[in-house]
Motif scaffolding. Structure first.
Motif, short mmCIF file in Angstrom:
data_model
loop_
_atom_site.label_atom_id
_atom_site.label_comp_id
_atom_site.label_asym_id
_atom_site.label_seq_id
_atom_site.Cartn_x
_atom_site.Cartn_y
_atom_site.Cartn_z
N THR A 5 -10.04 40.99 -17.73
CA THR A 5 -8.95 40.96 -16.77
C THR A 5 -9.50 40.51 -15.41
O THR A 5 -10.71 40.40 -15.22
CB THR A 5 -8.30 42.34 -16.62
N TRP A 10 -9.44 42.34 -12.87
CA TRP A 10 -10.21 43.48 -12.38
C TRP A 10 -11.66 43.42 -12.87
O TRP A 10 -12.59 43.74 -12.12
CB TRP A 10 -9.58 44.80 -12.85
N ASP A 11 -11.86 43.00 -14.12
CA ASP A 11 -13.23 42.84 -14.62
C ASP A 11 -14.00 41.81 -13.81
O ASP A 11 -15.21 41.90 -13.64
CB ASP A 11 -13.20 42.41 -16.09
N SER A 66 -14.58 43.79 -10.14
CA SER A 66 -14.90 45.20 -10.01
C SER A 66 -16.30 45.50 -9.50
O SER A 66 -16.56 46.59 -8.99
CB SER A 66 -14.69 45.91 -11.35
N GLU A 103 2.43 46.75 -9.41
CA GLU A 103 1.87 47.90 -10.12
C GLU A 103 2.96 48.78 -10.75
O GLU A 103 2.79 49.28 -11.87
CB GLU A 103 1.04 48.75 -9.15
N GLY A 126 -4.32 42.24 -11.10
CA GLY A 126 -5.59 42.70 -11.64
C GLY A 126 -5.56 43.00 -13.12
O GLY A 126 -6.60 42.95 -13.79
N ASP A 127 -4.38 43.31 -13.67
CA ASP A 127 -4.29 43.72 -15.07
C ASP A 127 -4.06 42.56 -16.01
O ASP A 127 -3.91 42.76 -17.22
CB ASP A 127 -3.19 44.77 -15.25
N HIS A 185 -5.60 40.49 -2.76
CA HIS A 185 -6.46 41.28 -3.64
C HIS A 185 -5.61 42.37 -4.31
O HIS A 185 -4.72 42.96 -3.68
CB HIS A 185 -7.59 41.91 -2.83
N ASP A 202 -6.15 45.42 -5.07
CA ASP A 202 -6.37 46.81 -4.68
C ASP A 202 -5.53 47.14 -3.45
O ASP A 202 -5.74 46.61 -2.36
CB ASP A 202 -7.85 47.02 -4.38
#
Length: 414
Positions: free
Chosen positions: A232, A234-235, A238, A299, A332-333, A353, A355
């Motif tokens: 993803t 996120w990966d 991170s 989200e 991110g997902d 971003h 987050d």
């Protein structure tokens, strides 16, 4: 040294070049009008040169800010910097450039030019560019004719021409059809297709027009083995230090942790890499509040927040009928980011971003990763220029897949 070499036109920061370097092609010339971009490409080519010789210590010293760029090149006077031409290709100078390259082919001992790669600036062909005034008569519409001049002069075994999908419909399709007709008359068979970078392992949905010309007798289009990034977004991000707006450094800094497995598999981060270009833009409190709302909408509801959904006190644009997605989070997902373009150099509103706590736009390094540039890739120039170079580039993993398949075909592995 091989017996043949490639010519790199409209080279940019080397995204397309990178894939061919990884497949052991040699170049006789790189031509690019942007000074920062050609400096970035020159630095990267020195990296490959030193890596081939098993001597990467000086490059590592440059990564760590232990020596300057001038000192890096002074340590390696044998590296041929004459191959990097910082100029704008025009009808007026193309013949001089052709003669210069022909002299380099002879001096360097190459028997011929095997291929030509590159794509003219895309602003005149993009849908956004065509919407602007005076773009219909923009000279960049006809840069493909200069590319054709090099094909006609050097008669390479293959070429790769890359551009935005909008070239297909530019000038009601006349530009692309004229290009195709002229290269067919030069004896090339064509593979013309819009290809998605995500099919080459790039963590981004990015469609580009790829025209491959070759002289081989083969039926049908060129087939590429599809493979996807196995993680993803996120990966992808991170292991990078979380930043508040304005925090971070362009220079070397520590990673926040180990890379996720998909990031390692992609080759974007490898053992011994140094983190560079990870510095966040400054953002005012209004924009940060918008960013938080955009992230929250994704989200909680997995939807894109429209500009008209913002409270009046957060709106500054009068236009409420179009460009309603002007603020967009990089989800991110998902396994892929939305398309990253050079507009990121102007503001980061379209590349937020994921987050919510950070509430900022992407850094240069984060944008580079989405384009599949490895962490060892150094971008020269100002931060604005770095964003622009990255946004304009062909993703290296995409170019690597194209170069590898062309090499297989030319070696008889249809």
């Amino acid at each position: 040294m091989s017996e043949t070499a490639l010519i790199d036109l409209f080279a940019g920061a080397g995204g397309l070049t990178e894939g061919f370097l990884r497949n052991d092609y040699e170049f006789v010339s790189h031509v690019e009008m942007d000074l920062n971009a050609i400096r970035t490409l020159e630095t990267r080519c020195l990296y490959h040169y030193l890596k081939r010789d098993g001597n990467s210590d000086d490059y590592s010293a440059y990564l760590m800010n232990e020596i300057s760029r001038d000192e890096l090149f002074e340590e390696h006077p044998e590296f041929n910097r004459d191959l990097y031409m910082n100029l704008e290709l025009t009808e007026g100078n193309k013949n001089c450039v052709i003669e210069h390259i022909k002299s380099k082919v002879e001096v360097l001992g190459f028997e011929s030019v095997e291929g030509i790669i590159g794509g003219p600036p895309c602003q005149a062909y993009s849908y956004a560019g065509r919407a602007r005034k005076n773009m219909a008569n923009d000279r960049r519409n006809y840069l493909y004719l200069i590319y054709l001049s090099f094909l006609k002069e050097f008669q390479p075994e293959f070429f790769v021409f890359e551009n935005v999908p909008g070239m297909i419909s530019a000038k009601e399709g006349l530009i692309l059809s004229d290009f195709q007709e002229k290269v067919i008359n030069l004896g090339y068979n064509l593979d013309v297709k819009i290809r998605d970078a995500s099919d080459f392992g790039v963590p981004q949905r990015r469609k580009r027009l790829i025209v491959i010309g070759h002289r081989l007798e083969m039926d049908g289009e060129i087939n590429f083995e599809k493979y996807r990034y196995r993680g993803t977004v996120w990966d992808l991000l991170s292991d990078l230090p979380p930043l508040e707006p304005g925090e971070g450094y362009d220079g070397p800094q520590r990673y926040a942790g180990k890379p996720a497995q998909p990031l390692k598999e992609s080759g974007i981060r490898t053992d011994g890499d140094v983190l560079l270009h990870h510095q966040a833009r400054n953002h005012n409190s209004r924009d940060r509040e918008i960013y938080r709302r955009v992230i929250e909408a994704w989200e909680s509801e997995r939807r894109r927040l429209k500009y008209t959904e913002l409270p009046p006190e957060l709106r500054t644009h009068r236009n409420t009928s179009s460009f309603l997605d002007r603020y967009k989070v990089v989800a991110g997902d998902l396994p892929f980011s939305h398309t990253l373009v050079a507009h990121i150099s102007k503001d980061g509103h379209y590349y937020i971003h994921p987050d919510r706590k950070q509430a900022r736009s992407l850094t240069v390094r984060e944008a580079a990763r989405i384009q599949s540039f490895p962490d060892s890739y150094i971008f020269e120039g100002s931060r604005t220029s770095k964003y622009q170079q990255i946004g304009n580039a062909v993703p290296p993993l995409m170019s690597e897949g194209i170069a590898r398949r062309i090499r297989e075909i030319l070696r008889g592995g249809l």
